[in-house]
Design an enzyme around this catalytic site. Structure first.
Site, PDB file in Angstrom:
ATOM      1  N   ARG A 257     -15.169-108.921  -8.012  1.00 29.43           N
ATOM      2  CA  ARG A 257     -16.138-108.875  -6.915  1.00 29.43           C
ATOM      3  C   ARG A 257     -17.548-109.078  -7.443  1.00 29.43           C
ATOM      4  O   ARG A 257     -17.954-108.447  -8.410  1.00 29.43           O
ATOM      5  CB  ARG A 257     -16.023-107.529  -6.193  1.00 29.43           C
ATOM      6  CG  ARG A 257     -14.626-107.352  -5.651  1.00 29.43           C
ATOM      7  CD  ARG A 257     -14.416-106.084  -4.883  1.00 29.43           C
ATOM      8  NE  ARG A 257     -13.037-106.063  -4.382  1.00 29.43           N
ATOM      9  CZ  ARG A 257     -12.556-105.148  -3.554  1.00 29.43           C
ATOM     10  NH1 ARG A 257     -13.344-104.171  -3.111  1.00 29.43           N
ATOM     11  NH2 ARG A 257     -11.309-105.208  -3.157  1.00 29.43           N
ATOM     12  N   ARG A 272     -18.647 -98.897  -8.939  1.00 32.32           N
ATOM     13  CA  ARG A 272     -18.775-100.239  -8.354  1.00 32.32           C
ATOM     14  C   ARG A 272     -18.868-101.231  -9.502  1.00 32.32           C
ATOM     15  O   ARG A 272     -19.891-101.309 -10.171  1.00 32.32           O
ATOM     16  CB  ARG A 272     -20.031-100.282  -7.476  1.00 32.32           C
ATOM     17  CG  ARG A 272     -20.174-101.524  -6.610  1.00 32.32           C
ATOM     18  CD  ARG A 272     -21.374-101.415  -5.684  1.00 32.32           C
ATOM     19  NE  ARG A 272     -21.200-100.343  -4.708  1.00 32.32           N
ATOM     20  CZ  ARG A 272     -20.559-100.495  -3.546  1.00 32.32           C
ATOM     21  NH1 ARG A 272     -20.062-101.658  -3.210  1.00 32.32           N
ATOM     22  NH2 ARG A 272     -20.426 -99.469  -2.725  1.00 32.32           N
ATOM     23  N   GLU A 344     -14.875 -93.791  -1.112  1.00 35.62           N
ATOM     24  CA  GLU A 344     -13.698 -94.556  -0.683  1.00 35.62           C
ATOM     25  C   GLU A 344     -12.782 -94.870  -1.861  1.00 35.62           C
ATOM     26  O   GLU A 344     -13.189 -95.470  -2.840  1.00 35.62           O
ATOM     27  CB  GLU A 344     -14.149 -95.866  -0.034  1.00 35.62           C
ATOM     28  CG  GLU A 344     -12.972 -96.733   0.380  1.00 35.62           C
ATOM     29  CD  GLU A 344     -13.398 -98.130   0.845  1.00 35.62           C
ATOM     30  OE1 GLU A 344     -14.542 -98.289   1.292  1.00 35.62           O
ATOM     31  OE2 GLU A 344     -12.570 -99.058   0.749  1.00 35.62           O
ATOM     32  N   SER A 347      -8.002 -98.096   1.347  1.00 32.98           N
ATOM     33  CA  SER A 347      -8.344 -98.639   2.653  1.00 32.98           C
ATOM     34  C   SER A 347      -7.128 -99.378   3.168  1.00 32.98           C
ATOM     35  O   SER A 347      -6.491-100.118   2.426  1.00 32.98           O
ATOM     36  CB  SER A 347      -9.522 -99.599   2.485  1.00 32.98           C
ATOM     37  OG  SER A 347      -9.815-100.212   3.707  1.00 32.98           O
ATOM     38  N   ARG A 387     -11.678 -96.390  -9.433  1.00 31.26           N
ATOM     39  CA  ARG A 387     -12.125 -95.292  -8.568  1.00 31.26           C
ATOM     40  C   ARG A 387     -11.162 -94.110  -8.639  1.00 31.26           C
ATOM     41  O   ARG A 387     -11.574 -92.955  -8.468  1.00 31.26           O
ATOM     42  CB  ARG A 387     -12.296 -95.772  -7.137  1.00 31.26           C
ATOM     43  CG  ARG A 387     -13.544 -96.620  -7.007  1.00 31.26           C
ATOM     44  CD  ARG A 387     -14.038 -96.739  -5.591  1.00 31.26           C
ATOM     45  NE  ARG A 387     -15.245 -97.553  -5.568  1.00 31.26           N
ATOM     46  CZ  ARG A 387     -15.909 -97.892  -4.463  1.00 31.26           C
ATOM     47  NH1 ARG A 387     -15.459 -97.490  -3.280  1.00 31.26           N
ATOM     48  NH2 ARG A 387     -17.001 -98.608  -4.534  1.00 31.26           N
TER      49      ARG A 387
END
Length: 423
Positions: A257, A272, A344, A347, A387
């Site tokens: 990403r 991140r 988070e 998802s 994460r």
RNA sequence: GGUGGAGUCGCCUAGUGGCCGAGGGCGCACGCCUCGAAAGCGUGUGAGGUGGCAACACCUCCGUGGGUUCAAAUCCCACCUCCACCGCCA
């Protein structure tokens, strides 16, 4: 792509969905107009083409002097056909553009609004610590598990090395996740991390998210941000046998990403990052089963997080914060003691028939003798490695900087019960 | 990367410019036959779209995209994929 048939019958439903997302309901009328225009063009083309073929047949059988005039007529008609064909191509392109501009119609019950308008479905008690907590990076460095400095040296900001117990932790998490998925009946898959434009487009990642995606211009390939992309595209242009549904895949891949526009956000540690590994669940099922399947995916996510003994919060994402493909989305967030907030971790999205329609994935009901129909696709994170490590270290930390290993993970770490700081 | 070959309706296959707007076989479905089954016989058997209440009619699709032609699965160009061999290589 949304289904055009219900759109024609109930355009208001789509307009309302657009409003809930904070998007232009006028796009719906533009799509309807493009649809009408295309159908007109199709009719003109079909009629003309039918005539051309009739005359073509006459030309083939005509003898001697009759042939000349017929040829002249055929030539004129051919020119006309070319013209109308071009008009049709334009109308097709216009329809497609208008079609692609509209995100999936939200599921009933999704709250209107943006990022902060989620609904909390469930929230665990926040853990307390009688010592000053360290954040995941401090713990990771103490354990010799995370090295962001050398990550930056070699690759730049938002890159990292997992070393020693950090690397072992990744393997343990992935193995636990895959074991759970296999036990639940998923087919484990190692998926490509580089895909062609069609796969990216089909899954909806070249729309609003285009800036997030790494592109290898030299080879016209894209680095996936999630194995949802290769898993969804796995059955592209196929007609699935209804009897085999639901098809469930657990894909493992690296995820890339660009994190464009997130400057200054989550800059410390590995919350991140530009590259991480993930185990992703993906289902193909009947549209009528999609809502129930969505709940199942959410259930498996919760099972996994429960196995890691993490306190979590489950939220129902508001319309404006859904991706273009999702009709509904639930996030599971874990408590981050160092920041006193929820983060988070997973998802899950119900994309109904939206993605499948773009990717040309359909289903045939053989048993009922039914025809070919749309299929629904859903995805959900089982384990996003970085994460998960962040939450694991922070939540299970102890005063001396050691970290307790949840029981379910111990077998995958050689029976280790505690991760001890290096001295 | 180089050379050669190939991509047709689930599978195999016919098909080098006009009744191929796609023939045959296998598979599959239904029917006949049979006590039942097999075999045999018969019928049917892709997707998308437009119009129509419907029966149905018509259009598009022979790897993809262009082109030639009144007409393209068939000719030309580019690309993609697969197979074989060579080179390189984890």
């Amino acid at each position: 792509m949304i289904d055009l048939r219900p759109l024609r019958d109930e355009p208001d439903r789509v307009r309302q969905s657009q409003r809930a997302r904070g998007e232009d309901p006028g796009l719906v009328d533009a799509l309807l107009a493009a649809d009408v225009a295309r159908r007109g063009a199709v009719r003109r083309f079909d009629d003309l083409r039918a005539e051309q073929r009739r005359i073509g047949r006459d030309v083939a059988t005509a003898q001697g002097p009759l042939k000349g005039p017929l040829l002249v007529q055929a030539k004129e008609l051919a020119a006309e056909v070319r013209e109308v064909e071009a008009t049709l191509a334009d109308a097709d392109a216009a329809l497609r553009a208008a079609h692609l501009a509209i995100p999936n119609v939200i599921e009933d019950g999704v709250r209107p609004g943006g990022e902060d308008d989620y609904v909390v479905l469930e929230e665990a008690a926040v853990p307390t610590y009688d010592f000053e907590v360290r954040d995941h990076l401090a713990l990771g460095e103490l354990l010799g598990a995370i090295d962001v400095q050398r990550g930056a040296k070699v690759s730049g900001a938002r890159f990292y090395y997992l070393t020693g117990i950090g690397a072992l932790l990744e393997f343990a998490l992935v193995n636990l996740a895959v074991a759970q998925a296999v036990a639940a009946g998923f087919t484990p898959v190692i998926a490509p991390a580089l895909v062609k434009a069609a796969a990216m487009e089909g899954t909806g990642f070249l729309g609003a998210h285009a800036a997030e995606v790494y592109r290898l211009a030299e080879d016209e390939l894209y680095l996936v941000g999630t194995s949802e992309v290769p898993l969804a595209a796995y059955h592209a242009e196929e007609i699935l046998d209804g009897g085999t549904l639901p098809l469930r895949y657990a894909g493992f891949s690296s995820c890339f990403r660009r994190e464009a526009g997130s400057y200054g956000k989550d800059t410390r540690g590995i919350i991140r990052v530009h590259q991480f590994d993930k185990v992703e669940m993906f289902s193909f099922c009947r549209p009528a089963d999609a809502t129930a399947e969505h709940q199942r995916l959410l259930g498996w996510e919760r099972d996994f997080l429960a196995a890691l003994e993490l306190p979590i919060r489950v939220i129902d994402i508001a319309a404006g914060d859904l991706g273009s493909s999702a009709a509904r989305k639930y996030d599971c967030e874990a408590w981050l003691p160092s920041q006193q907030r929820w983060l988070e971790l997973t998802s899950t999205s119900n994309c109904t028939t939206f993605q499948a329609r773009r990717l040309g994935i359909r289903l045939r009901e053989r048993d009922t003798g039914g025809g070919v129909g749309p299929v629904a696709t859903l995805n959900g994170t089982l384990c996003a490695v970085t994460r998960s490590i962040v939450a694991l270290l922070e939540v299970h930390q102890r005063a001396d900087g050691s970290v307790a290993v949840p029981a379910a993970l111990q077998p995958y770490l050689g029976g280790r019960e505690v991760l001890e700081p290096r001295r």
